[in-house]
Write a protein that holds these residues in place. Structure first.
Motif, PDB file in Angstrom:
ATOM      1  N   THR A  24       0.817  -1.218   0.000  1.00 48.50           N
ATOM      2  CA  THR A  24       0.000   0.000   0.000  1.00 48.50           C
ATOM      3  C   THR A  24       0.857   1.278   0.000  1.00 48.50           C
ATOM      4  O   THR A  24       0.307   2.377   0.016  1.00 48.50           O
ATOM      5  CB  THR A  24      -0.869   0.017   1.271  1.00 48.50           C
ATOM      6  OG1 THR A  24       0.010  -0.208   2.386  1.00 48.50           O
ATOM      7  CG2 THR A  24      -1.945  -1.045   1.226  1.00 48.50           C
ATOM      8  N   ASP A  25       2.157   1.125   0.000  1.00 47.83           N
ATOM      9  CA  ASP A  25       3.027   2.313   0.094  1.00 47.83           C
ATOM     10  C   ASP A  25       2.741   3.266  -1.072  1.00 47.83           C
ATOM     11  O   ASP A  25       2.661   2.836  -2.233  1.00 47.83           O
ATOM     12  CB  ASP A  25       4.507   1.880   0.088  1.00 47.83           C
ATOM     13  CG  ASP A  25       5.398   2.975   0.625  1.00 47.83           C
ATOM     14  OD1 ASP A  25       5.362   4.094   0.081  1.00 47.83           O
ATOM     15  OD2 ASP A  25       6.103   2.729   1.606  1.00 47.83           O
ATOM     16  N   GLU A  26       2.645   4.550  -0.741  1.00 46.65           N
ATOM     17  CA  GLU A  26       2.319   5.560  -1.772  1.00 46.65           C
ATOM     18  C   GLU A  26       3.373   5.636  -2.864  1.00 46.65           C
ATOM     19  O   GLU A  26       3.122   6.125  -3.965  1.00 46.65           O
ATOM     20  CB  GLU A  26       2.211   6.937  -1.119  1.00 46.65           C
ATOM     21  CG  GLU A  26       0.969   7.094  -0.282  1.00 46.65           C
ATOM     22  CD  GLU A  26       1.008   8.373   0.546  1.00 46.65           C
ATOM     23  OE1 GLU A  26       1.961   9.155   0.389  1.00 46.65           O
ATOM     24  OE2 GLU A  26       0.079   8.561   1.346  1.00 46.65           O
ATOM     25  N   VAL A  27       4.578   5.162  -2.546  1.00 41.35           N
ATOM     26  CA  VAL A  27       5.661   5.296  -3.522  1.00 41.35           C
ATOM     27  C   VAL A  27       5.367   4.507  -4.797  1.00 41.35           C
ATOM     28  O   VAL A  27       5.870   4.843  -5.881  1.00 41.35           O
ATOM     29  CB  VAL A  27       7.030   4.900  -2.913  1.00 41.35           C
ATOM     30  CG1 VAL A  27       7.249   3.399  -2.903  1.00 41.35           C
ATOM     31  CG2 VAL A  27       8.160   5.577  -3.662  1.00 41.35           C
ATOM     32  N   PHE A  28       4.500   3.489  -4.728  1.00 38.29           N
ATOM     33  CA  PHE A  28       4.185   2.739  -5.949  1.00 38.29           C
ATOM     34  C   PHE A  28       3.489   3.643  -6.979  1.00 38.29           C
ATOM     35  O   PHE A  28       3.692   3.485  -8.175  1.00 38.29           O
ATOM     36  CB  PHE A  28       3.349   1.487  -5.628  1.00 38.29           C
ATOM     37  CG  PHE A  28       4.192   0.399  -5.008  1.00 38.29           C
ATOM     38  CD1 PHE A  28       5.020  -0.396  -5.792  1.00 38.29           C
ATOM     39  CD2 PHE A  28       4.190   0.194  -3.629  1.00 38.29           C
ATOM     40  CE1 PHE A  28       5.824  -1.381  -5.223  1.00 38.29           C
ATOM     41  CE2 PHE A  28       4.989  -0.787  -3.054  1.00 38.29           C
ATOM     42  CZ  PHE A  28       5.804  -1.573  -3.853  1.00 38.29           C
ATOM     43  N   ASP A  29       2.694   4.608  -6.497  1.00 38.32           N
ATOM     44  CA  ASP A  29       2.066   5.551  -7.435  1.00 38.32           C
ATOM     45  C   ASP A  29       3.122   6.462  -8.059  1.00 38.32           C
ATOM     46  O   ASP A  29       3.073   6.793  -9.246  1.00 38.32           O
ATOM     47  CB  ASP A  29       1.036   6.436  -6.704  1.00 38.32           C
ATOM     48  CG  ASP A  29      -0.161   5.609  -6.251  1.00 38.32           C
ATOM     49  OD1 ASP A  29      -0.418   4.565  -6.878  1.00 38.32           O
ATOM     50  OD2 ASP A  29      -0.806   6.000  -5.247  1.00 38.32           O
ATOM     51  N   VAL A  30       4.080   6.873  -7.218  1.00 39.39           N
ATOM     52  CA  VAL A  30       5.148   7.755  -7.713  1.00 39.39           C
ATOM     53  C   VAL A  30       5.959   7.012  -8.779  1.00 39.39           C
ATOM     54  O   VAL A  30       6.286   7.561  -9.842  1.00 39.39           O
ATOM     55  CB  VAL A  30       6.072   8.191  -6.541  1.00 39.39           C
ATOM     56  CG1 VAL A  30       7.224   9.052  -7.047  1.00 39.39           C
ATOM     57  CG2 VAL A  30       5.277   8.903  -5.465  1.00 39.39           C
ATOM     58  N   ALA A  55      11.293   5.924   0.605  1.00 38.61           N
ATOM     59  CA  ALA A  55      10.140   5.204   1.176  1.00 38.61           C
ATOM     60  C   ALA A  55      10.620   4.201   2.232  1.00 38.61           C
ATOM     61  O   ALA A  55       9.987   4.036   3.280  1.00 38.61           O
ATOM     62  CB  ALA A  55       9.375   4.492   0.065  1.00 38.61           C
ATOM     63  N   LEU A  56      11.740   3.550   1.965  1.00 37.30           N
ATOM     64  CA  LEU A  56      12.266   2.567   2.924  1.00 37.30           C
ATOM     65  C   LEU A  56      12.650   3.261   4.247  1.00 37.30           C
ATOM     66  O   LEU A  56      12.333   2.777   5.335  1.00 37.30           O
ATOM     67  CB  LEU A  56      13.489   1.847   2.317  1.00 37.30           C
ATOM     68  CG  LEU A  56      14.234   0.896   3.243  1.00 37.30           C
ATOM     69  CD1 LEU A  56      13.336  -0.251   3.706  1.00 37.30           C
ATOM     70  CD2 LEU A  56      15.483   0.320   2.542  1.00 37.30           C
ATOM     71  N   LEU A  57      13.299   4.416   4.144  1.00 35.54           N
ATOM     72  CA  LEU A  57      13.718   5.119   5.370  1.00 35.54           C
ATOM     73  C   LEU A  57      12.494   5.575   6.177  1.00 35.54           C
ATOM     74  O   LEU A  57      12.493   5.504   7.406  1.00 35.54           O
ATOM     75  CB  LEU A  57      14.610   6.319   5.036  1.00 35.54           C
ATOM     76  CG  LEU A  57      15.936   5.970   4.342  1.00 35.54           C
ATOM     77  CD1 LEU A  57      16.767   7.226   4.119  1.00 35.54           C
ATOM     78  CD2 LEU A  57      16.742   4.954   5.131  1.00 35.54           C
ATOM     79  N   LEU A  58      11.450   6.017   5.465  1.00 30.58           N
ATOM     80  CA  LEU A  58      10.229   6.414   6.185  1.00 30.58           C
ATOM     81  C   LEU A  58       9.641   5.199   6.894  1.00 30.58           C
ATOM     82  O   LEU A  58       9.205   5.279   8.048  1.00 30.58           O
ATOM     83  CB  LEU A  58       9.203   7.014   5.225  1.00 30.58           C
ATOM     84  CG  LEU A  58       9.589   8.333   4.553  1.00 30.58           C
ATOM     85  CD1 LEU A  58       8.422   8.860   3.721  1.00 30.58           C
ATOM     86  CD2 LEU A  58      10.025   9.407   5.558  1.00 30.58           C
ATOM     87  N   LYS A  59       9.671   4.050   6.182  1.00 32.21           N
ATOM     88  CA  LYS A  59       9.137   2.827   6.789  1.00 32.21           C
ATOM     89  C   LYS A  59       9.942   2.467   8.049  1.00 32.21           C
ATOM     90  O   LYS A  59       9.400   1.927   9.014  1.00 32.21           O
ATOM     91  CB  LYS A  59       9.206   1.694   5.761  1.00 32.21           C
ATOM     92  CG  LYS A  59       8.560   0.419   6.241  1.00 32.21           C
ATOM     93  CD  LYS A  59       8.694  -0.702   5.225  1.00 32.21           C
ATOM     94  CE  LYS A  59       8.423  -2.028   5.913  1.00 32.21           C
ATOM     95  NZ  LYS A  59       8.805  -3.164   5.098  1.00 32.21           N
ATOM     96  N   LEU A  60      11.239   2.792   8.023  1.00 38.49           N
ATOM     97  CA  LEU A  60      12.107   2.505   9.183  1.00 38.49           C
ATOM     98  C   LEU A  60      12.038   3.621  10.236  1.00 38.49           C
ATOM     99  O   LEU A  60      12.898   3.732  11.106  1.00 38.49           O
ATOM    100  CB  LEU A  60      13.556   2.305   8.730  1.00 38.49           C
ATOM    101  CG  LEU A  60      13.803   1.110   7.787  1.00 38.49           C
ATOM    102  CD1 LEU A  60      15.231   1.115   7.274  1.00 38.49           C
ATOM    103  CD2 LEU A  60      13.484  -0.214   8.482  1.00 38.49           C
ATOM    104  N   ASN A  61      11.034   4.489  10.072  1.00 39.79           N
ATOM    105  CA  ASN A  61      10.791   5.600  11.014  1.00 39.79           C
ATOM    106  C   ASN A  61      11.904   6.627  11.071  1.00 39.79           C
ATOM    107  O   ASN A  61      12.128   7.259  12.097  1.00 39.79           O
ATOM    108  CB  ASN A  61      10.546   5.073  12.435  1.00 39.79           C
ATOM    109  CG  ASN A  61       9.267   4.301  12.489  1.00 39.79           C
ATOM    110  OD1 ASN A  61       8.298   4.710  11.856  1.00 39.79           O
ATOM    111  ND2 ASN A  61       9.280   3.176  13.201  1.00 39.79           N
ATOM    112  N   MET A  62      12.610   6.785   9.961  1.00 41.09           N
ATOM    113  CA  MET A  62      13.623   7.846   9.937  1.00 41.09           C
ATOM    114  C   MET A  62      13.001   9.117   9.368  1.00 41.09           C
ATOM    115  O   MET A  62      12.064   9.048   8.555  1.00 41.09           O
ATOM    116  CB  MET A  62      14.819   7.417   9.086  1.00 41.09           C
ATOM    117  CG  MET A  62      15.679   6.391   9.799  1.00 41.09           C
ATOM    118  SD  MET A  62      16.960   5.744   8.727  1.00 41.09           S
ATOM    119  CE  MET A  62      17.986   7.173   8.472  1.00 41.09           C
TER     120      MET A  62
END
Ligand code: ADP
Ligand code: ASP
Ligand code: MG
Length: 424
Positions: free
Chosen positions: A84-90, A131-138
């Motif tokens: 569901t990550d928004e980055v797939f739309d980007v 997107a990965l860093l956001l997922k890792l709460n950075m």
């Protein structure tokens, strides 16, 4: 100098698959840089070059190559992120932009078309990492390099407009750093004043990182590689190569000028101008010290060997046996400039000009026609050029064994030899 500001750059080898992305994310989390510049993943830029060639030749391979590039990125993102990550739309929007380019007839200006496609690799890798860093709460923010690095319209090797780039760096990037965000920026690309994408030359992400370090007055730039640092020869080909713990800016400029592949040629100058130290470290063993480049006075270097393959040796002779004069040289070099012939070695006598270099964008065999009627040109392809800085006589003799030496030169303690491998 910004007392603590750290810029990092990671190349394609450090971003080639899921494990590599996680490794880079871990280095970013533990070492807390302020700005990170990324290349395209793995060998994607080579694949994009094949796509561009296929597009221009209107070859049916175009579809398969483009399909592979898209699938690779989707699989990579899917392995790292939630569906569901928004980055797939980007990512999808970025694909659509290229679909539109590919739907058009290829334009006459090859270099312009090349630059409108080639940078997608960096746009995708940075979006996925962000997107990965956001997922890792950075706390991380993605910034488009084209909103910062401003260049002229010399497509495929944009020349930086430093004042504009400096102003944008300060205006757009600094507030995010002040806010404690890690700034992620695609390497390799910038933009013209008219908002067309321009690339900075192959391997140019190192240069992007140096430009940003310069404009942000960084405290240091660290370039992360698959080697423990910079050696006195490419460790992939010379098993007895030794690591160089420190290298002066001057030596680095000489090494990259002669073709040392480990850092992009233009990287050192913007750093040296502000005395910003450069470190080259291993992303595989980040605990190692690596190599430090800076304003160091005296270093005793071992012999440093730089080998370039796929070189073209040109011998140019005036047909009327007149001496090669300034007028001739300026004509010949102007032609080189026009066709993008990169000169790595030159030597001249009264009647001959001997040039060795590479010509990535143009068929050098056509030089014969261009330089006629005034010059006779002989062209030898597939040569090697070896440069040895700080050479010893023993090493020089050893390197000349078992190869067919065509030309040698020796200037200020730097030995150069153009040679052909002898078929075994
Ligand atoms: P990236 O593009 O991922 O940043 P590169 O592949 O451009 O990295 O550069 C790393 C490679 O440079 C190494 O794998 C190594 O084979 C090569 N290399 C060439 N010359 C040297 C050198 N003198 N010291 C270390 N590595 C070198
Ligand atoms: N991705 C670009 C290239 O492979 C730029 C870089 O990696 O430095 O040339
Ligand atoms: Mg590289």
């Amino acid at each position: 100098m910004n007392s603590e500001l750290k810029v990092f750059k990671f190349g394609g080898a450090s971003l080639k698959d899921t494990a590599s992305f996680l490794n880079v994310a871990n280095i970013l989390k533990t070492q807390t840089p302020d700005v990170v510049v990324l290349s395209a993943s793995g060998k994607i830029t080579d694949k994009l070059e094949s796509l561009i060639q296929a597009y221009h030749k209107k070859s049916i391979e175009q579809q398969d190559i483009w399909h592979d590039i898209k699938s690779y990125h989707i699989a990579l993102a899917a392995s790292l992120l939630d569906q569901t990550d928004e980055v797939f739309d980007v990512i999808n929007d970025l694909f659509v932009e290229i679909d539109w380019v590919l739907d058009e007839e290829p334009g006459a200006d090859f270099n312009y078309c090349y630059d409108q496609i080639i940078g997608i690799g960096e746009l995708l890798s940075t979006r996925i990492m962000h997107a990965l860093l956001l997922k890792l709460n950075m706390k991380a923010v993605w910034i488009d390099a084209r909103d910062i690095i401003t260049t002229d319209d010399n497509y495929r090797e944009g020349w930086v407009f430093w004042n504009e780039t400096d102003v944008k760096c300060k205006k757009v990037i600094e507030p995010h750093i002040a806010n404690g965000s890690l700034v992620i920026i695609p390497g390799f690309i910038g933009s013209t004043i008219d908002n067309n994408t321009v690339s900075l030359g192959r391997e140019g992400s190192d240069y992007s990182a140096a430009i940003l370090s310069h404009c942000l007055n960084a405290h240091s730039l660290t370039i992360w590689k698959d080697v423990a640092g910079v050696y006195n020869a490419d460790p992939r080909f010379f098993t007895d190569a030794v690591l160089l713990p420190v290298i002066s800016y001057q030596e680095a400029i000489e090494m990259t000028y002669y073709g040392a592949k480990v850092i992009h040629l233009k990287t050192i100058k913007p750093l040296k101008a502000k005395n910003i130290p450069l470190k080259v470290k291993s992303f595989i063993q980040p605990e190692l010290e690596g190599t430090f480049f800076g304003g160091i006075e005296k270093v005793n270097y071992p012999p440093i060997i730089i080998k370039e393959s796929n070189q073209i040796l040109l011998t140019i002779e005036p047909k009327d046996y007149s001496f090669i004069a300034e007028k001739d040289l300026s004509f010949i070099f102007n032609v080189f400039h026009e066709i993008g012939f990169q000169v790595n070695f030159m030597q001249n006598t009264g009647l001959h000009l001997c040039i060795c270099g590479s010509c990535p964008f143009f068929d050098a065999n056509q030089l014969e026609q261009i330089l006629q009627p005034n010059f006779a040109v002989s062209i030898q392809n597939n040569c090697n050029l070896m440069t040895i800085r700080h050479y010893t006589n023993e090493l020089k003799i050893k390197m000349m064994e078992n190869v067919q030496v065509l030309v040698i030169g020796d200037v200020n303690g730097t030995f150069q030899m153009i040679y052909m491998d002898i078929a075994k």
